[in-house]
Design an enzyme around this catalytic site. Structure first.
Site, PDB file in Angstrom:
ATOM      1  CB  CYS A 143       3.290   3.308  11.949  1.00  0.00           C
ATOM      2  SG  CYS A 143       2.213   2.761  10.722  1.00  0.00           S
ATOM      3  CD  GLN A 180      -6.693  -0.661   8.502  1.00  0.00           C
ATOM      4  OE1 GLN A 180      -7.269  -1.678   7.943  1.00  0.00           O
ATOM      5  NE2 GLN A 180      -4.878  -0.135   8.069  1.00  0.00           N
ATOM      6  N   GLY A 190       0.895  -1.426   0.132  1.00  0.00           N
ATOM      7  CA  GLY A 190       0.063   0.327  -0.224  1.00  0.00           C
ATOM      8  C   GLY A 190       0.555   1.600  -0.276  1.00  0.00           C
TER       9      GLY A 190
HETATM   10  N1  PLP Z   1      -2.603   3.239   4.405  1.00  0.00           N
HETATM   11  C1  PLP Z   1      -3.359   2.777   5.388  1.00  0.00           C
HETATM   12  C2  PLP Z   1      -5.090   3.572   5.621  1.00  0.00           C
HETATM   13  C3  PLP Z   1      -3.250   2.003   6.077  1.00  0.00           C
HETATM   14  O1  PLP Z   1      -3.622   1.118   6.898  1.00  0.00           O
HETATM   15  C4  PLP Z   1      -1.327   1.523   5.591  1.00  0.00           C
HETATM   16  C5  PLP Z   1      -1.073   0.379   6.653  1.00  0.00           C
HETATM   17  O2  PLP Z   1      -1.372  -0.188   7.534  1.00  0.00           O
HETATM   18  C6  PLP Z   1      -1.400   2.014   4.553  1.00  0.00           C
HETATM   19  C7  PLP Z   1      -1.584   3.044   3.843  1.00  0.00           C
HETATM   20  C8  PLP Z   1       0.532   1.238   4.062  1.00  0.00           C
HETATM   21  O3  PLP Z   1       0.228   0.292   3.540  1.00  0.00           O
HETATM   22  P1  PLP Z   1       1.343  -1.132   3.744  1.00  0.00           P
HETATM   23  O4  PLP Z   1       1.202  -1.771   4.948  1.00  0.00           O
HETATM   24  O5  PLP Z   1       1.011  -2.195   2.290  1.00  0.00           O
HETATM   25  O6  PLP Z   1       2.097  -0.599   3.280  1.00  0.00           O
END
Ligand code: PLP
Length: 429
Positions: free
Chosen positions: A361, A215, A107
């Protein structure tokens, strides 16, 4: 000691060492054993790979290998597997054409690409509109761009976590290149009205509209062909595909510069040898979400969890709008005021229950979450916030177990809190 004696000692050491290692349990085997007893209520952080997904991937980790760019039979078979997965993804998000789906590594890559790719095609437009509550994958890119001469308008949210669309209207300018707004907040589950936002962006500007849908995919229905969205990011590991696979939806006709340059994979839009097993896994996960969507059951479990917590625990308060139709069906972000969320997390963990304090995070940081901060949640409540995110494999029994343990944990920590008077005023002292 004679040379013979020292040889005997050496041999004895060798035998003892060998015996020691042979009798020790194999650590690698040990860590492979799944912890099936844990109650996993952290499905917004990541999800378990579904058995259906695992089964679909397995052949591609064994006999079915080959580079999808190769012209021989094995290569062509891989290409077919990728195109089948592309159809499955396109179907779940309601794309008009499979060519609108491009596979990425996650993502974050999809978000980074959307933002940087749009700006690269319009170097004269240097204004971006986004929100204060985006995931780091958007927020930190925009912050960096600010230091590189771009201007960013950071839309705020109210105490329910909702946007003021008039603020968006007045933020749009002729030099706005991009509007990047998430569909569902990862911490609170609050949904932004992307149909309405997309219409405003189209009516009032020529900006490209990117949506971080990471999400939302698989948790709520999505139909991109009827939604005024240009770009849309998704991530496999949030919907029971493995980690390390994502996709970016690029509406037909939207121009986007590549982020990763090299070979001609993905219609020349994203270089790098395709991760066939992961792509197949993402396709299978999308298929699973579509044919057997678990929304209603998950929502029932989440509602039960949320209702009882808010009713039974006096210092509990919900973060995010109370109206459930405006939140993801699986998420509850609840603050246990005047109690430390990290402590609650550790006690729940010791009891075999996995939750999160805000976004994963933030698990190593004690700063208040930017989302809760933007919502004006007082520090003493933000610090005690726990995100419960229910998933496909949770059971009623697990929810009841959590509900039977949580009040005691919170009460124990409340008794040790320096904020006794405040807790007593809430009936939790
Ligand atoms: N965007 C949102 C809203 C997320 O919750 C996350 C991950 O928690 C991401 C982007 C990033 O995705 P990825 O963990 O696949 O890099």
């Amino acid at each position: 000691m004679s040379p013979t004696d020292s040889g005997d000692v050496g041999r004895l050491c060798l035998v003892l060492c060998t015996l020691y290692f042979v009798t020790q349990p194999d650590q690698r085997t040990k860590t492979k054993e799944p912890n099936t007893k844990m109650i996993y209520l952290d499905n917004n952080a990541t999800t378990r790979v579904a058995p259906e997904v695992f089964d679909a991937m397995q052949p591609h980790l064994g006999t079915f290998f080959g580079n999808p760019s190769s012209a021989h039979t094995l290569g062509r078979e891989m290409k077919q597997a990728i195109e089948h997965a592309r159809e499955q993804v396109a179907e779940l998000v309601g794309a008009t054409d499979t060519s609108e789906i491009v596979f990425t590594s996650c993502g974050s890559e999809s978000d980074n690409w959307a933002i940087r790719g749009v700006l690269a095609t319009q170097p004269n437009k240097r204004h971006i509109v986004t929100t204060q509550v985006e995931h780091e994958a958007v927020r930190n890119v925009c912050r960096l761009l600010e230091t590189q001469g771009h201007e960013v308008t950071w839309l705020g949210v109210d105490q329910n976590g909702e946007l003021d669309l008039d603020e968006l209207r007045s933020a749009l300018r002729p030099d706005t290149a991009l509007v990047s707004i998430m569909l569902a907040n990862n911490e609170t589950g609050v949904l932004f009205p992307i149909e309405e936002i997309g219409s405003i962006v189209r009516d009032k500007s020529e900006a490209v509209f990117h949506v971080d849908g990471v999400q939302a995919v698989s948790k709520i229905p999505i139909d991109l062909k009827s939604t005024p969205v240009d770009l849309f990011a998704l991530s496999g590991h949030k919907l029971h595909a493995p980690q390390g696979i994502g996709a970016l939806y690029i509406r037909q006709g939207v121009s986007l510069s590549p982020l990763i340059i090299g070979g001609a994979q993905e219609q020349g839009r994203r270089a790098g040898t395709s991760a066939v097993p992961n792509i197949v896994g993402l396709g299978a996960a999308c298929r699973l979400a579509q044919k057997d969507n678990a929304h209603a059951r998950i929502e029932r479990l989440r509602n039960r969890l949320e209702d009882v917590i808010l009713e039974k625990i006096p210092n509990a308060r919900l973060n995010g709008i109370a109206a459930r139709s405006k939140r993801l069906p699986n998420t509850s972000n609840i603050s246990f005021q005047y109690v430390d969320g990290q402590n609650i997390l550790m006690h729940l963990d010791a009891a075999g229950i996995c939750v999160s304090t805000g976004s994963a995070c933030h698990s190593t940081s004690h700063e208040s979450s930017p989302t809760l901060h933007a919502m004006n949640v007082p520090f003493t409540a933000a610090q005690g916030s726990i995100r419960f995110s229910v998933g496909r494999y949770n059971t009623e029994e697990e929810i009841e177990t959590t509900l039977s343990l949580l009040p005691g944990i919170v009460a124990k920590l409340a008794a040790m809190s320096p904020y006794r008077d405040e807790l007593a005023a809430l009936g939790a002292g």
